[in-house]
Motif scaffolding. Structure first.
Motif, mmCIF file in Angstrom:
data_model
loop_
_atom_site.group_PDB
_atom_site.id
_atom_site.type_symbol
_atom_site.label_atom_id
_atom_site.label_comp_id
_atom_site.label_asym_id
_atom_site.label_seq_id
_atom_site.Cartn_x
_atom_site.Cartn_y
_atom_site.Cartn_z
ATOM 1 N N LEU A 150 -5.049 -0.496 8.621
ATOM 2 C CA LEU A 150 -3.643 -0.205 8.628
ATOM 3 C C LEU A 150 -3.147 0.571 7.372
ATOM 4 O O LEU A 150 -3.569 0.041 6.335
ATOM 5 N N ASP A 151 -2.345 1.730 7.688
ATOM 6 C CA ASP A 151 -1.852 2.466 6.593
ATOM 7 C C ASP A 151 -0.531 1.751 6.099
ATOM 8 O O ASP A 151 -0.054 2.646 5.157
ATOM 9 N N ALA A 152 -0.270 0.393 6.132
ATOM 10 C CA ALA A 152 0.811 -0.119 5.649
ATOM 11 C C ALA A 152 0.731 -1.591 5.641
ATOM 12 O O ALA A 152 -0.380 -2.138 6.357
ATOM 13 N N GLU A 153 1.630 -2.306 5.051
ATOM 14 C CA GLU A 153 1.429 -3.772 5.115
ATOM 15 C C GLU A 153 1.822 -4.148 6.763
ATOM 16 O O GLU A 153 2.743 -3.891 7.315
ATOM 17 N N GLU A 154 0.887 -5.113 7.078
ATOM 18 C CA GLU A 154 1.323 -5.675 8.423
ATOM 19 C C GLU A 154 2.289 -6.684 8.238
ATOM 20 O O GLU A 154 2.069 -7.520 7.393
ATOM 21 N N LYS A 155 3.263 -6.716 9.142
ATOM 22 C CA LYS A 155 4.334 -7.733 9.269
ATOM 23 C C LYS A 155 4.208 -8.543 10.482
ATOM 24 O O LYS A 155 3.680 -8.313 11.280
#
Length: 180
Positions: free
Chosen positions: A93-98
């Motif tokens: 994933l190219d971002a923080e998973e929330k």
């Protein structure tokens, strides 16, 4: 006179049939690949992927213009499902998973400015000008777009614990390796 009416009626039937046939024959439908991609995306309409909503992101993925790993609400599970559908490699994933979350409005601090209502892409916030606003939890996607425009910072995000209403399937990712 009667023959003229019959000819006009017959003409109307033929014209109606022709138009109906044309409507079916030339009806434009969406790209089936875009539809499949869109069903995998979480429909948060949050824009965190860099596109103004899930549909434009799905269209960009289908055209090969966007990576499949840019949707934080979809998480790693969403990336995996997109990779399987498209026959691509599942990248991290190219971002923080929330975690799944929902907006909460502090009723004591809300001034009823309606800026959060205008910012919500899924109409999960209800209220009227100079009146208390509230979040319809079942509609809120947790996109956080309501936070920034609030002038009194009365909106916070609350993480939802998985229960019967908020759980989601999470398939384990199985990696096969050759044993030497």
């Amino acid at each position: 006179m009667i023959s003229a009416i019959l000819i006009m009626a017959l003409g109307a039937v033929i014209l109606g049939a022709a138009l109906g046939f044309a409507a079916v024959k030339f009806r434009v439908e969406g790209d089936p690949l875009v539809e499949k991609i869109e069903t995998i995306l979480p429909q948060t309409q949050c824009g965190q992927c860099g596109y103004p909503g899930c549909r434009p992101y799905a269209e960009a993925i289908a055209k090969g213009e966007a990576d499949i790993n840019r949707c934080p609400p979809g998480g790693a599970d969403g990336v995996q499902k997109l990779a399987e559908l498209l026959g691509r490699e599942a990248k991290p994933l190219d971002a923080e998973e929330k975690p799944k979350q929902t907006a909460r409005i502090d009723e004591q601090r809300c001034i009823g400015c309606t800026l959060c209502i205008q910012a919500c892409p899924v109409d999960a916030i209800v209220g009227a000008a100079k009146q208390l606003h509230t979040v319809v939890g079942s509609l809120c996607t947790g996109c956080e777009l309501c936070l920034k425009p609030c002038p009194v910072e009365c909106i916070s995000m609350k993480t939802l614990n998985p229960d019967i209403d908020t759980w989601k399937w999470q398939r384990p990712v199985i990696t096969l390796r050759q044993v030497s």
